[in-house]
Design a protein around this motif. Structure first.
Motif, PDB file in Angstrom:
ATOM      1  N   ILE A 170      -5.419   6.572 -13.597  1.00  0.00           N
ATOM      2  CA  ILE A 170      -5.699   6.761 -15.028  1.00  0.00           C
ATOM      3  C   ILE A 170      -5.232   5.532 -15.812  1.00  0.00           C
ATOM      4  N   LYS A 171      -4.039   5.068 -15.448  1.00  0.00           N
ATOM      5  CA  LYS A 171      -3.451   3.942 -16.185  1.00  0.00           C
ATOM      6  C   LYS A 171      -4.318   2.688 -16.086  1.00  0.00           C
ATOM      7  N   PHE A 172      -4.878   2.448 -14.905  1.00  0.00           N
ATOM      8  CA  PHE A 172      -5.610   1.191 -14.697  1.00  0.00           C
ATOM      9  C   PHE A 172      -7.131   1.368 -14.828  1.00  0.00           C
ATOM     10  N   THR A 173      -7.541   2.441 -15.513  1.00  0.00           N
ATOM     11  CA  THR A 173      -8.979   2.662 -15.735  1.00  0.00           C
ATOM     12  C   THR A 173      -9.225   2.895 -17.225  1.00  0.00           C
ATOM     13  N   ILE A 194      -9.958   8.146  -6.379  1.00  0.00           N
ATOM     14  CA  ILE A 194     -10.977   7.119  -6.635  1.00  0.00           C
ATOM     15  C   ILE A 194     -11.038   6.855  -8.142  1.00  0.00           C
ATOM     16  N   ASP A 195     -10.976   5.590  -8.515  1.00  0.00           N
ATOM     17  CA  ASP A 195     -11.134   5.306  -9.951  1.00  0.00           C
ATOM     18  C   ASP A 195     -12.191   4.241 -10.180  1.00  0.00           C
ATOM     19  N   THR A 196     -12.613   4.129 -11.436  1.00  0.00           N
ATOM     20  CA  THR A 196     -13.624   3.129 -11.795  1.00  0.00           C
ATOM     21  C   THR A 196     -12.972   2.065 -12.678  1.00  0.00           C
ATOM     22  N   ARG A 207       0.522  -6.384  -1.248  1.00  0.00           N
ATOM     23  CA  ARG A 207       1.698  -6.678  -2.072  1.00  0.00           C
ATOM     24  C   ARG A 207       2.083  -5.494  -2.988  1.00  0.00           C
ATOM     25  N   ILE A 208       1.068  -4.743  -3.461  1.00  0.00           N
ATOM     26  CA  ILE A 208       1.374  -3.715  -4.468  1.00  0.00           C
ATOM     27  C   ILE A 208       2.285  -2.606  -3.952  1.00  0.00           C
ATOM     28  N   PHE A 209       2.404  -2.496  -2.617  1.00  0.00           N
ATOM     29  CA  PHE A 209       3.271  -1.440  -2.086  1.00  0.00           C
ATOM     30  C   PHE A 209       4.741  -1.852  -2.027  1.00  0.00           C
ATOM     31  N   PHE A 212       8.783  -3.316  -7.090  1.00  0.00           N
ATOM     32  CA  PHE A 212       8.759  -4.206  -8.263  1.00  0.00           C
ATOM     33  C   PHE A 212       7.512  -5.068  -8.349  1.00  0.00           C
ATOM     34  N   GLU A 213       6.569  -4.920  -7.412  1.00  0.00           N
ATOM     35  CA  GLU A 213       5.391  -5.797  -7.452  1.00  0.00           C
ATOM     36  C   GLU A 213       4.331  -5.224  -8.380  1.00  0.00           C
ATOM     37  N   ARG A 214       3.930  -5.988  -9.360  1.00  0.00           N
ATOM     38  CA  ARG A 214       2.798  -5.654 -10.214  1.00  0.00           C
ATOM     39  C   ARG A 214       1.872  -6.858 -10.136  1.00  0.00           C
ATOM     40  N   VAL A 215       0.583  -6.632 -10.153  1.00  0.00           N
ATOM     41  CA  VAL A 215      -0.307  -7.781  -9.934  1.00  0.00           C
ATOM     42  C   VAL A 215      -1.264  -7.987 -11.098  1.00  0.00           C
ATOM     43  N   GLY A 216      -1.793  -9.202 -11.165  1.00  0.00           N
ATOM     44  CA  GLY A 216      -2.868  -9.508 -12.113  1.00  0.00           C
ATOM     45  C   GLY A 216      -2.384  -9.580 -13.532  1.00  0.00           C
ATOM     46  N   ALA A 223       1.557  -2.506 -16.534  1.00  0.00           N
ATOM     47  CA  ALA A 223       2.397  -2.115 -15.412  1.00  0.00           C
ATOM     48  C   ALA A 223       3.689  -1.448 -15.874  1.00  0.00           C
ATOM     49  N   GLY A 224       4.189  -0.580 -15.020  1.00  0.00           N
ATOM     50  CA  GLY A 224       5.440   0.106 -15.336  1.00  0.00           C
ATOM     51  C   GLY A 224       6.579  -0.526 -14.569  1.00  0.00           C
ATOM     52  N   VAL A 225       7.442   0.338 -14.042  1.00  0.00           N
ATOM     53  CA  VAL A 225       8.628  -0.153 -13.346  1.00  0.00           C
ATOM     54  C   VAL A 225       8.253  -0.868 -12.047  1.00  0.00           C
ATOM     55  N   GLY A 226       7.116  -0.487 -11.473  1.00  0.00           N
ATOM     56  CA  GLY A 226       6.704  -1.130 -10.224  1.00  0.00           C
ATOM     57  C   GLY A 226       7.351  -0.476  -9.011  1.00  0.00           C
ATOM     58  N   LEU A 227       7.790   0.755  -9.178  1.00  0.00           N
ATOM     59  CA  LEU A 227       8.403   1.469  -8.050  1.00  0.00           C
ATOM     60  C   LEU A 227       7.480   2.539  -7.487  1.00  0.00           C
ATOM     61  N   GLY A 228       6.466   2.922  -8.300  1.00  0.00           N
ATOM     62  CA  GLY A 228       5.623   4.070  -7.943  1.00  0.00           C
ATOM     63  C   GLY A 228       5.028   3.970  -6.552  1.00  0.00           C
ATOM     64  N   LEU A 229       4.335   2.880  -6.266  1.00  0.00           N
ATOM     65  CA  LEU A 229       3.660   2.776  -4.967  1.00  0.00           C
ATOM     66  C   LEU A 229       4.648   2.566  -3.829  1.00  0.00           C
ATOM     67  N   ALA A 230       5.763   1.906  -4.130  1.00  0.00           N
ATOM     68  CA  ALA A 230       6.773   1.724  -3.080  1.00  0.00           C
ATOM     69  C   ALA A 230       7.308   3.089  -2.658  1.00  0.00           C
ATOM     70  N   ARG A 254      -9.703   2.760  -4.497  1.00  0.00           N
ATOM     71  CA  ARG A 254      -9.767   4.006  -3.737  1.00  0.00           C
ATOM     72  C   ARG A 254      -8.531   4.049  -2.842  1.00  0.00           C
ATOM     73  N   PHE A 255      -7.593   4.929  -3.159  1.00  0.00           N
ATOM     74  CA  PHE A 255      -6.389   5.093  -2.339  1.00  0.00           C
ATOM     75  C   PHE A 255      -6.588   6.327  -1.467  1.00  0.00           C
ATOM     76  N   THR A 256      -6.358   6.185  -0.168  1.00  0.00           N
ATOM     77  CA  THR A 256      -6.535   7.324   0.739  1.00  0.00           C
ATOM     78  C   THR A 256      -5.207   7.653   1.427  1.00  0.00           C
TER      79      THR A 256
HETATM   80  P1  ADP Z   1       3.645   0.469 -11.785  1.00  0.00           P
HETATM   81  O1  ADP Z   1       4.863   1.156 -12.269  1.00  0.00           O
HETATM   82  O2  ADP Z   1       3.520  -0.926 -12.257  1.00  0.00           O
HETATM   83  O3  ADP Z   1       2.390   1.272 -11.965  1.00  0.00           O
HETATM   84  P2  ADP Z   1       3.211   0.857  -8.956  1.00  0.00           P
HETATM   85  O4  ADP Z   1       4.131   0.567  -7.818  1.00  0.00           O
HETATM   86  O5  ADP Z   1       2.762   2.260  -9.120  1.00  0.00           O
HETATM   87  O6  ADP Z   1       3.925   0.308 -10.221  1.00  0.00           O
HETATM   88  O7  ADP Z   1       1.938  -0.073  -8.819  1.00  0.00           O
HETATM   89  C1  ADP Z   1       2.116  -1.449  -8.529  1.00  0.00           C
HETATM   90  C2  ADP Z   1       0.958  -2.256  -9.050  1.00  0.00           C
HETATM   91  O8  ADP Z   1      -0.234  -1.983  -8.302  1.00  0.00           O
HETATM   92  C3  ADP Z   1       0.564  -1.984 -10.495  1.00  0.00           C
HETATM   93  O9  ADP Z   1       1.385  -2.662 -11.399  1.00  0.00           O
HETATM   94  C4  ADP Z   1      -0.870  -2.494 -10.510  1.00  0.00           C
HETATM   95  O10 ADP Z   1      -0.870  -3.887 -10.640  1.00  0.00           O
HETATM   96  C5  ADP Z   1      -1.360  -2.132  -9.128  1.00  0.00           C
HETATM   97  N1  ADP Z   1      -2.121  -0.854  -9.084  1.00  0.00           N
HETATM   98  C6  ADP Z   1      -1.660   0.343  -8.651  1.00  0.00           C
HETATM   99  N2  ADP Z   1      -2.622   1.299  -8.739  1.00  0.00           N
HETATM  100  C7  ADP Z   1      -3.718   0.689  -9.227  1.00  0.00           C
HETATM  101  C8  ADP Z   1      -5.057   1.123  -9.547  1.00  0.00           C
HETATM  102  N3  ADP Z   1      -5.449   2.397  -9.360  1.00  0.00           N
HETATM  103  N4  ADP Z   1      -5.909   0.212 -10.045  1.00  0.00           N
HETATM  104  C9  ADP Z   1      -5.531  -1.076 -10.230  1.00  0.00           C
HETATM  105  N5  ADP Z   1      -4.301  -1.556  -9.953  1.00  0.00           N
HETATM  106  C10 ADP Z   1      -3.395  -0.698  -9.461  1.00  0.00           C
END
Ligand code: ADP
Length: 498
Positions: A170-173, A194-196, A207-209, A212-216, A223-230, A254-256
């Protein structure tokens, strides 16, 4: 924790580098220095984000507390609700940080419960619906037709994984839809989010996993704290599953997640209905001494215990507590660990020496039981509660320590459907209007529109004083996201009015 986080981060960074030639000591030192600097920068960024995350709910608490103090603006109940929700948010944040340290230390334990799978997914979508609506996005649950009714899972952790992924989507769409697709075959559950949205460049998908890694550039702004995906990846691995991402810049992601979720052999029996609120206790009057140097904490616990019939006395330090205890001979002492001057552990030890085993001593602390004191079950105290605590936890501990039985108001859920308005049915003058609001609530529950449900509940409360109990029960169900209980309350009111 910061030191260990730094090590973890360094570990993540070192995996991919290794460019220094083994015999080139200078290059190795330079690489080590750069890694240390990167880790340090990440830590600073992390702390700045965390303090930002803490600030907004804290601001809400601060603001509403001042309004309450001045008796202005919103009514006390809705102010209290905002304060409670903000406190919950804060405690979730702390939990997230603890998760990281637990995952890192290999100490995370999973529960294994039989959960109602389709309802679990419905509730999850209901929780995120508002977030998607606020951005004008469709949130779609696309689930296979015949999902099992029950599966074994750790509901808290599975929810955390899926919420992280859907909330990110939701955040990145900005336009289009976010879909949670769920399939189940041979005990294997496949969740696809799945997002658009803005998508992720191929070189960034690994890298996003990392923490603290946020990209682009663009993603960085949101971006938030950068801990969510880790945390998400670590949890999926601990659950024995796998997580993958496919994405292209500008084309969505698309995350599976694939997890083995076994089916119970027989459907589990439903848990007993929630007991009603505690209103008092059986037996003789009990005396309690509270020891804390924070007057707000003393006032809060006193405010909880006195209405239940306890005699409560308070002290802010060890000397005061000992004098009080000698005077009133309490049944129970609730003692904070971090007192100014003498530590709570020492005060407890002195109380124990004077009053013996008959006095029950419960320690309260914001830190773990081993923080500079004896073990949780050491001789000086009977048990230990972590702050912030749920009132029901404190009451459970008190009942167990004092061997007491609570007096309770009639139960909330379970019996809710049979007695929608409490003991007394709604007067016929308002029953049809309440039923109309309830029909709307039923519809809103199906689409998970929480704010609109709140407005309908407020409208019911405004009908007449007799409707207040019903409205309270509905709010209770909504606050705990028990949408099923809410829907059955709404249904029962309509049946009553018919
Ligand atoms: P954050 O708190 O920044 O959301 P996450 O660990 O959840 O931290 O995500 C790390 C980074 O991965 C995000 O900052 C973003 O750059 C990228 N990312 C995660 N999910 C998506 C997504 N659905 N679409 C695009 N980029 C994403």
């Amino acid at each position: 924790m910061a030191g260990r986080l730094t090590n973890w981060l360094k570990g993540q960074g070192e995996g991919g580098s290794g460019t220094a030639a083994p015999d080139d000591a200078v290059a190795q030192l330079r690489a080590a220095k750069e890694a240390a600097e990167a880790a340090n920068e990440a830590k600073t960024r992390f702390l700045a984000s965390v303090s930002h995350e803490i600030r907004s709910p804290l601001n809400a608490i601060y603001g509403y507390a001042q309004l309450l103090e001045r008796n202005e603006g919103k009514d006390a109940v809705s102010a209290a609700r905002v304060i409670r929700r903000s406190a919950e948010h804060l405690s979730h944040l702390v939990e997230g940080l603890l998760d990281i340290s637990q995952v890192e230390g290999g100490a995370l334990r999973l529960s294994r419960e039989a959960i109602r799978f389709p309802e679990f997914l419905d509730q999850l979508i209901a929780m995120l619906e508002l977030q998607a609506q606020a951005k004008g996005l469709a949130l779609v649950l696309d689930r296979q037709e015949h999902l099992p009714e029950f599966v074994h899972a750790d509901p808290k952790r599975l929810r955390q994984v899926l919420i992280n992924l859907v909330a990110n989507a939701i955040k990145f769409t900005d336009h289009g839809a976010v879909t949670l697709k769920v399939a189940y075959r041979n005990q294997l559950a496949t969740f696809t989010v799945i997002d658009t949205g803005i998508g992720i460049a191929p070189e960034d998908t690994a890298r996003i996993f990392a923490p603290f890694e946020r990209v682009g550039g663009e993603a960085g702004e949101r971006a938030g704290v950068g801990l969510g995906l880790a945390i998400t990846q670590a949890l999926v691995h601990i659950m024995g599953g796998e997580i993958r991402v496919e994405s292209a810049l500008g084309e969505g992601s698309r995350f599976t997640v694939r997890l083995m979720l076994s089916q119970p052999l027989a459907p589990p029996t439903d848990p007993a209905p929630e007991p009603g609120a505690v209103t008092g206790y059986l037996g003789r009057e009990r005396w309690v001494v509270l020891i804390d140097d924070d007057p707000a904490h003393l006032a809060m616990v006193r405010g909880l215990l006195e209405p239940l019939g306890f005699q409560v006395r308070t002290a802010s330090d060890g000397e005061g507590a000992l004098a009080l205890a000698a005077q009133v001979q309490p049944d129970l002492v609730l003692c904070d660990v971090m007192l100014v001057g003498e530590s709570g552990w020492d005060v407890a030890a002195r109380l124990r020496r004077r009053h013996g085993a008959a006095l029950k001593i419960v320690m309260l602390s914001g830190e773990g039981p081993r923080s500079g004191g004896p073990l949780a079950d050491g001789p000086a105290n009977d048990t230990f509660i972590m702050k912030p605590f749920d009132f029901t936890v404190l009451l459970d501990v008190i009942a167990a320590q004092l061997g007491m039985e609570w007096v309770r108001a009639p139960g909330l859920s379970g019996t809710a459907a049979e007695a929608p308005g409490g003991a007394a049915p709604l007067p016929f003058t308002i029953a049809p209007r309440a039923a109309a609001h309830c029909a709307e609530i039923e519809r809103l529950v199906r689409i998970g529109h929480v704010r609109a449900i709140e407005a309908e509940i407020d409208a019911i409360a405004a009908l007449a004083p007799e409707a207040a109990l019903l409205a309270d029960r509905m709010r209770g169900a909504l606050d705990s996201f028990d949408l099923k209980a809410l829907a059955s309350l709404a249904k029962a009111v309509q049946a009553d009015a018919a």
